[in-house]
Design a protein around this motif. Structure first.
Motif, PDB file in Angstrom:
ATOM      1  N   ALA A  99      19.765 -46.370  45.205  1.00 26.32           N
ATOM      2  CA  ALA A  99      19.552 -46.385  46.649  1.00 26.32           C
ATOM      3  C   ALA A  99      20.782 -46.882  47.391  1.00 26.32           C
ATOM      4  CB  ALA A  99      18.340 -47.248  46.989  1.00 26.32           C
ATOM      5  N   GLN A 100      21.644 -47.637  46.697  1.00 27.64           N
ATOM      6  CA  GLN A 100      22.851 -48.168  47.319  1.00 27.64           C
ATOM      7  C   GLN A 100      24.005 -47.167  47.312  1.00 27.64           C
ATOM      8  OE1 GLN A 100      23.758 -52.041  45.551  1.00 27.64           O
ATOM      9  NE2 GLN A 100      21.575 -52.495  45.355  1.00 27.64           N
ATOM     10  N   VAL A 101      23.822 -46.044  46.617  1.00 33.36           N
ATOM     11  CA  VAL A 101      24.875 -45.029  46.552  1.00 33.36           C
ATOM     12  C   VAL A 101      24.696 -44.061  47.721  1.00 33.36           C
ATOM     13  CG1 VAL A 101      25.894 -43.188  45.156  1.00 33.36           C
ATOM     14  CG2 VAL A 101      24.948 -45.231  44.043  1.00 33.36           C
ATOM     15  N   PRO A 102      25.730 -43.848  48.528  1.00 30.43           N
ATOM     16  CA  PRO A 102      25.598 -42.938  49.679  1.00 30.43           C
ATOM     17  C   PRO A 102      25.292 -41.511  49.235  1.00 30.43           C
ATOM     18  CG  PRO A 102      27.609 -44.259  49.829  1.00 30.43           C
ATOM     19  CD  PRO A 102      27.051 -44.466  48.454  1.00 30.43           C
ATOM     20  N   ASP A 103      24.607 -40.780  50.091  1.00 31.97           N
ATOM     21  CA  ASP A 103      24.297 -39.383  49.790  1.00 31.97           C
ATOM     22  C   ASP A 103      25.560 -38.596  49.456  1.00 31.97           C
ATOM     23  OD1 ASP A 103      21.677 -39.945  50.265  1.00 31.97           O
ATOM     24  OD2 ASP A 103      21.491 -38.726  52.079  1.00 31.97           O
ATOM     25  N   SER A 104      26.628 -38.849  50.187  1.00 30.93           N
ATOM     26  CA  SER A 104      27.857 -38.086  49.986  1.00 30.93           C
ATOM     27  C   SER A 104      28.410 -38.281  48.578  1.00 30.93           C
ATOM     28  CB  SER A 104      28.905 -38.492  51.015  1.00 30.93           C
ATOM     29  OG  SER A 104      29.174 -39.896  50.932  1.00 30.93           O
ATOM     30  N   VAL A 106      26.594 -39.042  45.892  1.00 30.47           N
ATOM     31  CA  VAL A 106      25.700 -38.347  44.964  1.00 30.47           C
ATOM     32  C   VAL A 106      26.003 -36.850  44.955  1.00 30.47           C
ATOM     33  CG1 VAL A 106      23.295 -37.798  44.412  1.00 30.47           C
ATOM     34  CG2 VAL A 106      23.897 -40.079  45.252  1.00 30.47           C
ATOM     35  N   VAL A 107      26.216 -36.284  46.135  1.00 30.76           N
ATOM     36  CA  VAL A 107      26.530 -34.850  46.235  1.00 30.76           C
ATOM     37  C   VAL A 107      27.818 -34.543  45.486  1.00 30.76           C
ATOM     38  CG1 VAL A 107      27.208 -33.016  47.827  1.00 30.76           C
ATOM     39  CG2 VAL A 107      25.231 -34.453  48.348  1.00 30.76           C
ATOM     40  N   ARG A 108      28.827 -35.397  45.617  1.00 27.48           N
ATOM     41  CA  ARG A 108      30.086 -35.178  44.885  1.00 27.48           C
ATOM     42  C   ARG A 108      29.851 -35.197  43.375  1.00 27.48           C
ATOM     43  NH1 ARG A 108      32.285 -38.701  48.789  1.00 27.48           N
ATOM     44  NH2 ARG A 108      32.210 -40.425  47.296  1.00 27.48           N
ATOM     45  N   GLN A 109      29.058 -36.147  42.914  1.00 27.50           N
ATOM     46  CA  GLN A 109      28.770 -36.239  41.482  1.00 27.50           C
ATOM     47  C   GLN A 109      28.003 -35.013  40.995  1.00 27.50           C
ATOM     48  OE1 GLN A 109      26.708 -39.974  41.172  1.00 27.50           O
ATOM     49  NE2 GLN A 109      28.556 -41.190  41.454  1.00 27.50           N
ATOM     50  N   LEU A 110      27.052 -34.554  41.792  1.00 26.94           N
ATOM     51  CA  LEU A 110      26.292 -33.375  41.408  1.00 26.94           C
ATOM     52  C   LEU A 110      27.194 -32.139  41.346  1.00 26.94           C
ATOM     53  CD1 LEU A 110      23.010 -33.916  43.467  1.00 26.94           C
ATOM     54  CD2 LEU A 110      23.218 -33.949  40.965  1.00 26.94           C
ATOM     55  N   PHE A 136      16.296 -36.641  45.617  1.00 30.71           N
ATOM     56  CA  PHE A 136      17.065 -35.907  44.616  1.00 30.71           C
ATOM     57  C   PHE A 136      17.083 -34.411  44.903  1.00 30.71           C
ATOM     58  CE2 PHE A 136      17.516 -34.363  40.061  1.00 30.71           C
ATOM     59  CZ  PHE A 136      18.860 -34.703  39.971  1.00 30.71           C
ATOM     60  N   THR A 137      15.937 -33.838  45.204  1.00 30.66           N
ATOM     61  CA  THR A 137      15.878 -32.411  45.480  1.00 30.66           C
ATOM     62  C   THR A 137      16.607 -32.069  46.784  1.00 30.66           C
ATOM     63  OG1 THR A 137      13.688 -32.712  46.482  1.00 30.66           O
ATOM     64  CG2 THR A 137      13.753 -32.023  44.190  1.00 30.66           C
ATOM     65  N   ARG A 138      16.538 -32.971  47.761  1.00 35.14           N
ATOM     66  CA  ARG A 138      17.266 -32.737  49.010  1.00 35.14           C
ATOM     67  C   ARG A 138      18.773 -32.695  48.763  1.00 35.14           C
ATOM     68  NH1 ARG A 138      19.549 -36.423  52.254  1.00 35.14           N
ATOM     69  NH2 ARG A 138      18.327 -38.169  51.399  1.00 35.14           N
ATOM     70  N   LEU A 139      19.265 -33.619  47.939  1.00 32.70           N
ATOM     71  CA  LEU A 139      20.698 -33.660  47.663  1.00 32.70           C
ATOM     72  C   LEU A 139      21.126 -32.505  46.756  1.00 32.70           C
ATOM     73  CD1 LEU A 139      21.241 -37.510  47.250  1.00 32.70           C
ATOM     74  CD2 LEU A 139      21.624 -36.065  49.261  1.00 32.70           C
ATOM     75  N   LEU A 140      20.240 -32.063  45.882  1.00 30.74           N
ATOM     76  CA  LEU A 140      20.538 -30.878  45.079  1.00 30.74           C
ATOM     77  C   LEU A 140      20.714 -29.656  45.977  1.00 30.74           C
ATOM     78  CD1 LEU A 140      18.200 -31.173  41.963  1.00 30.74           C
ATOM     79  CD2 LEU A 140      20.691 -30.980  41.933  1.00 30.74           C
ATOM     80  N   ASN A 141      19.849 -29.525  46.953  1.00 34.97           N
ATOM     81  CA  ASN A 141      19.969 -28.400  47.887  1.00 34.97           C
ATOM     82  C   ASN A 141      21.271 -28.487  48.670  1.00 34.97           C
ATOM     83  OD1 ASN A 141      17.570 -27.066  47.275  1.00 34.97           O
ATOM     84  ND2 ASN A 141      16.383 -28.387  48.629  1.00 34.97           N
ATOM     85  N   GLU A 142      21.626 -29.690  49.068  1.00 40.50           N
ATOM     86  CA  GLU A 142      22.858 -29.879  49.822  1.00 40.50           C
ATOM     87  C   GLU A 142      24.084 -29.585  48.958  1.00 40.50           C
ATOM     88  OE1 GLU A 142      25.210 -33.512  52.130  1.00 40.50           O
ATOM     89  OE2 GLU A 142      23.018 -33.583  51.906  1.00 40.50           O
ATOM     90  N   ALA A 143      24.011 -29.950  47.670  1.00 40.69           N
ATOM     91  CA  ALA A 143      25.161 -29.763  46.787  1.00 40.69           C
ATOM     92  C   ALA A 143      25.411 -28.295  46.462  1.00 40.69           C
ATOM     93  CB  ALA A 143      24.946 -30.554  45.492  1.00 40.69           C
TER      94      ALA A 143
END
Length: 420
Positions: A99-104, A106-110, A136-143
């Motif tokens: 939760a402390q990791v920014p969305d951005s 996580v998207v880079r890692q994905l 998780f699914t929201r960030l997968l869609n964004e990635a």
């Protein structure tokens, strides 16, 4: 630690020698890093150690009760937390970290993961979420990864029981090909820390059989929930006792003929051996093995002998087999290990069988065999052109394989320059 500003996290990935050393605890880490939160975690995922600041950052209080399926070690007359915690006690704090990791970030890692997969010729990933599945699914869609992703929710527990909120609200918004409902629970640990639940004692610890994270009654409830919620059930079972408990729960829940269509998955399945094989076959249980786990034969033989970690026996018994990584992403490393099985060479399978388990077997494990997993008319045009003939090169050369051209649904997602 000398360079990191005070108050910033210090993370360390360690092995079983460190995790099993009881002197590696909160007090020791406090002495080494009194001004930094510290968290050591086992590379195989079972066993965490934190110092006092780390416990605070993770939201773990001095009077923290044990969650169902996990525990915090305590010492002294006051039963103070010693900073060592296991199984489901570690996964809720892991969510706090995520939760402390920014969305951005996580998207880079994905995206990096998706690019690495395409480089290896991998066209589908099945990923277990370490954060709430909605995020998780929201960030997968964004990635917008170049490969398909099937997201697998990983629920946590509380002292009151298992958290089923995500299981009851599963609406997946991943890529269109990622439909389907499934849920995973971890029933035991691993041989590294002697946490896998066995029917006989560990060879190098007389009288100790590991332990189940959940009671047999709780496993039976998991099975019934999968029926009620119409979800595929994925169960981490490393030992033969945990596998036996699962098979018994399935057999006790309706006729055996009803289970093959539900494709209950046993992740790892090191203990699906001997008398359990025909039962697993009759129930249609799918074993998803990770051959990289065969890479430490000495340790596994010390713990278990040579009776565990089946592959050939699964196929002979008619048990559906899928292969995955659960470690280094390189599928050719896993194909090499499956074709050698150094801890138990009698269980080795051919490279052709390993490739089939990686492709068709994995598609079958996610109910997608009608769409992918084979080069056939009507199947999705997922194709990898490899850098060498993996059926002809010497075993040590297999991990050096990569893709020179990867297509997903007929679209090029990786090109090493062959189209120029």
């Amino acid at each position: 630690m000398q360079q990191a500003p005070a108050g910033t996290w210090i993370f360390g990935t360690v092995g079983a020698t460190v995790v099993l050393n009881e002197q590696v605890n909160r007090a020791t880490l406090d002495q080494l890093a009194p001004r930094h939160p510290v968290l050591l975690h086992a590379h195989y995922g079972h066993g965490y150690v934190a110092n006092s600041l780390g416990l605070q950052k993770l939201g773990i209080k001095e009077n923290q009760p044990d969650p169902l399926g996990g525990y915090f070690e305590r010492t002294g007359p006051k039963r103070q937390l010693n900073g060592r915690f296991w199984e489901y006690a570690q996964w809720q704090p892991y969510r706090e970290l995520a939760a402390q990791v920014p969305d951005s970030a996580v998207v880079r890692q994905l995206r990096a993961l998706g690019g690495a997969a395409a480089h290896f010729g991998i066209t589908s990933l099945q990923l277990m979420s370490t954060m709430p599945i909605e995020r998780f699914t929201r960030l997968l869609n964004e990635a917008r990864l170049p490969v398909r992703v099937r997201a697998i929710p990983f629920a946590v527990t509380t002292p009151q029981g298992r958290d089923l909120s995500e299981a009851r609200q599963l609406t997946f918004l991943c890529q269109p090909e990622s439909k389907g409902q499934r849920h995973q629970w971890v029933l035991d640990g691993t041989p590294y820390e002697r946490g896998a639940a066995l029917r006989q004692p560990y060879q190098d610890r007389p009288g100790w059989k590991g332990k189940l994270n959940f009671s047999e009654a709780e496993v039976a409830r998991m099975v019934q929930e999968s029926v009620d919620l119409r979800q595929q059930l994925l169960l981490h079972c490393a030992g033969d006792q945990s596998a036996a408990v699962v098979l018994q729960a399935l057999e006790n829940n309706g006729p055996a003929a009803a289970w093959p269509a539900r494709r209950v998955r046993i992740e790892h399945g090191d203990g699906v051996v001997a008398d359990l094989l025909p039962r697993a076959s009759k129930l249609g249980v799918v074993v998803v093995q990770n051959p990289i786990h065969f890479s430490e034969p000495r340790l596994f033989q010390q713990r278990w002998g040579t009776a565990m970690q089946p592959l050939r026996s699964l196929l002979t018994a008619g048990v559906p087999l899928a292969l995955g990584s659960d470690g280094p992403l390189n599928p050719f490393l896993n194909i090499m290990m499956a074709s050698l099985a150094p801890a138990n060479p009698a269980e080795a399978i051919t490279r052709e069988q390993a490739v089939q388990a990686y492709t068709y077997g994995s598609a079958f494990a996610e109910f997608a065999e009608a769409d992918k997993g084979r080069l056939a008319v009507g199947q999705l045009a997922d194709i990898a052109v490899l850098s060498q003939d993996i059926f002809a090169v010497a075993p040590p050369e297999l991990p050096r394989t990569s893709s020179v051209l990867t297509l997903v649904s007929g679209q090029v997602v990786f090109d090493a320059g062959v189209l120029k």
